[in-house]
Design an enzyme around this catalytic site. Structure first.
Site, PDB file in Angstrom:
ATOM      1  N   LEU A 192       0.824  -1.206   0.000  1.00 33.66           N
ATOM      2  CA  LEU A 192       0.000   0.000   0.000  1.00 33.66           C
ATOM      3  C   LEU A 192       0.859   1.257   0.000  1.00 33.66           C
ATOM      4  CD1 LEU A 192      -2.699  -0.986   2.653  1.00 33.66           C
ATOM      5  CD2 LEU A 192      -2.775  -1.244   0.168  1.00 33.66           C
ATOM      6  N   LYS A 225      -2.686  -1.965  11.317  1.00 35.64           N
ATOM      7  CA  LYS A 225      -1.710  -2.568  10.404  1.00 35.64           C
ATOM      8  C   LYS A 225      -0.688  -3.331  11.247  1.00 35.64           C
ATOM      9  CE  LYS A 225       1.178  -1.381   6.462  1.00 35.64           C
ATOM     10  NZ  LYS A 225       2.391  -2.082   6.889  1.00 35.64           N
ATOM     11  N   ARG A 263       5.582 -13.164   1.005  1.00 35.70           N
ATOM     12  CA  ARG A 263       5.207 -12.169   0.008  1.00 35.70           C
ATOM     13  C   ARG A 263       6.293 -12.028  -1.060  1.00 35.70           C
ATOM     14  NH1 ARG A 263       6.234  -6.872  -0.882  1.00 35.70           N
ATOM     15  NH2 ARG A 263       4.711  -5.892  -2.241  1.00 35.70           N
ATOM     16  N   LYS A 291       0.831   5.725   8.688  1.00 33.43           N
ATOM     17  CA  LYS A 291       1.926   5.350   9.588  1.00 33.43           C
ATOM     18  C   LYS A 291       1.949   6.305  10.781  1.00 33.43           C
ATOM     19  CE  LYS A 291       3.739   1.936   7.277  1.00 33.43           C
ATOM     20  NZ  LYS A 291       5.071   1.465   7.028  1.00 33.43           N
TER      21      LYS A 291
END
Ligand SMILES: [Zn+2]
Length: 658
Positions: A81, A112, A133, A307
């Site tokens: 993202l 998150k 990933r 964040k």
């Protein structure tokens, strides 16, 4: 029992427990007991390679032999993202969404998780494959390691025939701190944070190791669900929970303002989650709208990750305390006036070491800026010098251990300060475990958890105390029982004859590991001879430098060490070397050879001197013990006379080496 039979029995037993653990999610023995079985099997197989077998549980897990991680191409890419760092940037995202989706929109806000992203594949409800990933397109097959994650469902209920989901593997904060405590006792390096710890665990080639790390997983997205129809992201999360997954908590918000409020709430509650979070994710909820928006080359357009900035606060240092860790390292800590940081009330901050304090010039009474980012313990960023009260004084670390008053020594290779106390209560567990360890006295069955129980029950306070344990009280310990207690007592009794080299290693003297302990044991023969040795005699031993010699003399001069030695002696522990005693008649003595010898070349003579622990040198000084003078000796002989060094002729030398 016959070794081969024992190996086979162990294999069968471990296979059985693997089934309980991995396939039925219902272990019937503790991890500790499981580890003990595995350790025993590994030990036997190593000692008897003739019985090794590729289908031993030490070689295989879950029925699949594995060596490396195979690459996996993700059917649906695992996108990352775009990050936003402020309310303004989040507002801009909201404006974009309003422009692109004028029909109206709902957002889904989730914490998150700071872990490792994984893709999980299920066929007919059965977990068949998991991959990291990687770069989002290609990852690594870590199926076997993922099978060891207890919160990963191996079987789903009511799931579509083909399902790919995305989740985050993490190590809970509790498991993380337990793991680090164990590593500290074992003298291993500490893991920086739960995320690194989880990453390291997933990359373990041996799933047994990964299993011991007790990881968890939270699922937050459906990548593909054949035959299932959903209209919103929230619906998919609810469905995933229904299939049996742990899913990320979410909140639906009608607009960006509501999103901001929720983000703030998550930020304040950060500490109440079992996992570390590094932000909040804001996603468009309607799947049709997501499809319409699509992705840029870098990230999906329909979501952003907010964040949290590392929060900083001002506080006042009320005191500086010094903690003694399990390895004896002293760490200064600032006690600060309580401030709220990243969701918790903080009352102290780490100061690392004296150098750190000196660099900041931090003093009691100072106003400081503290910060908490990903770390567990907040840190002091700077001192607000303008607010320093009068009459403050620089801080210095204590010279004696705050726990046991033993002298503090500085590590040979760094800034760490360490307590030297053999009976230091802060180091009790670690000292006992090390004493009993395989490099030490090799007392089987006296590992971390047994030592912990003995200490907790008040039965054991120091390494030497091991030899004063009573079988009846040991048998009363939790999980012990008569048979194990009997075995432990036998192992303890046997260790009395382990010999000087093991004993020296078991003491845990700085820089005296297995190798140095062996050399010392071979050179001195008995503990008493070693204790009586002066520093010079120690440094004369090969591999023992001045620093190590100092650690040795310091350790033996500590009253706590002397007390331990007294107890060991009374218990009948052998202080004798088991290695063949070296004849060290020339230990610490330097010879200078000059002139021609009749019976040896000079090299041969030097070799003989060295074999008796002495040294041969080329030049005469006050430190020279003897000058061996043959025919036509020259200037060296004169020098020896000048300095009053003892001079030997060849026959006198022959007498000495008889
Ligand atoms: Zn201490």
């Amino acid at each position: 029992m016959d070794v081969q039979k024992e190996i086979e029995a162990l294999r069968e037993e471990i296979r059985e427990h693997n089934r309980h653990y991995y396939e039925e999610d219902a272990p019937v023995i503790s991890d500790f007991e499981y580890d003990a079985l595995m350790r025993r099997l590994i030990e036997l197989e190593a000692a008897h390679p003739e019985y090794s077998s590729p289908d031993s549980p030490t070689q295989r897990v879950g029925g699949t032999a594995r060596s490396t991680f195979a690459p996996v191409t993700h059917e649906v890419p695992l996108e990352s993202l775009a990050d936003v760092f402020s309310r303004d940037e989040l507002g801009a995202f909201g404006d974009r969404m309003a422009a692109l989706l004028p029909e109206g929109r709902d957002y889904c806000v989730e914490p998150k998780i700071d872990g490792l992203s994984m893709s999980l594949e299920y066929e007919n409800g059965v977990f068949v494959r998991g991959a990291t990933r990687g770069d989002g397109i290609t990852g690594e097959d870590v199926t076997e390691n993922l099978r060891t994650v207890r919160s990963l469902p191996k079987k789903l209920s009511g799931a579509p025939p083909k399902l790919i989901v995305r989740g985050e593997v993490y190590m809970s904060r509790t498991v993380f701190s337990q793991l680090n405590a164990k590593r500290e006792i074992a003298g291993e390096s500490l893991l920086a944070n739960p995320r690194n710890a989880a990453a390291g665990s997933m990359r373990q080639i041996d799933p047994q190791v990964a299993a011991a790390r007790k990881l968890d997983i939270i699922v937050f997205n459906i990548q593909r669900a054949e035959g299932a129809r959903f209209s919103t992201h929230a619906e998919t999360l609810d469905a995933l929970r229904g299939y049996g997954f742990n899913t990320v908590p979410y909140t639906l918000c009608g607009g960006i303002d509501a999103c901001c409020e929720q983000i703030e709430r998550i930020g304040e509650d950060r500490e109440s989650f079992p996992y570390d979070i590094d932000g909040a994710v804001i996603k468009i909820n309607a799947l049709a709208q997501r499809k319409k928006l699509g992705s840029t080359s870098k990230a999906p357009r329909w979501a952003v990750a907010y964040k949290y900035p590392p929060e900083k606060k001002e506080s006042v240092v009320e005191a500086i305390t010094v903690q003694v860790g399990r390895t004896g390292v002293l760490t200064p800590k600032a006690v600060i006036a309580p401030v709220k940081l990243a969701g918790t009330t903080v009352t102290n901050a780490t100061l690392h070491n004296q150098d750190f304090i000196d660099k900041l010039d931090l003093r009691v009474g100072d106003t400081v800026i503290v910060r908490k980012a990903g770390e567990i313990i907040p840190e002091v960023l700077e001192v607000v010098k303008s607010k320093r009260p009068k009459s403050t004084v620089p801080f210095s670390m204590p010279e004696f251990c705050p726990e046991c008053a033993s002298p503090i020594v500085r590590d040979a290779d760094g800034v760490a300060l360490r307590c030297t106390g053999a009976e230091c209560p802060a180091q009790r567990l670690r000292n006992i475990v090390h004493f009993a360890s395989r490099e030490g006295m090799d007392i089987e069955g006296l590992g971390i958890s047994v030592a912990e129980s003995l200490i907790r029950a008040g039965l054991l306070a120091s390494p030497a105390g091991i030899y004063y344990l009573e079988p009846q009280s040991v048998a009363r310990l939790d999980r012990m029982g008569e048979k194990s207690a009997e075995n432990l007592m036998k192992a303890i009794e046997k260790s009395k004859g382990a010999g000087l080299a093991r004993l020296l290693c078991a003491f845990g003297i700085r820089q005296v590991g297995q190798k140095a302990a062996k050399v010392l044991s071979a050179n001195f023969g008995t503990l008493d001879a070693l204790m009586a040795a002066e520093s010079q005699a120690l440094t004369a031993v090969p591999d023992i430098g001045e620093i190590t010699a100092n650690f040795i003399t310091e350790w033996f001069s500590n009253p706590q060490s002397q007390h331990q030695i007294r107890l060991l002696r009374e218990a009948g522990v052998s202080f004798e070397s088991r290695e063949e005693k070296r004849d060290n008649r020339f230990l610490g003595k330097t010879f200078v050879l000059t002139g021609a010898l009749e019976n040896f070349t000079r090299d041969e003579a030097a070799e003989i001197i060295e074999s008796y622990g002495g040294k041969a040198s080329g030049s005469v000084s006050r430190k020279t013990a003897y000058v061996l003078a043959g025919e036509n000796a020259g200037s060296k002989l004169n020098k020896a006379r000048e300095l009053g060094v003892e001079i030997l002729n060849e026959s006198q030398f022959m007498e000495l080496i008889k």
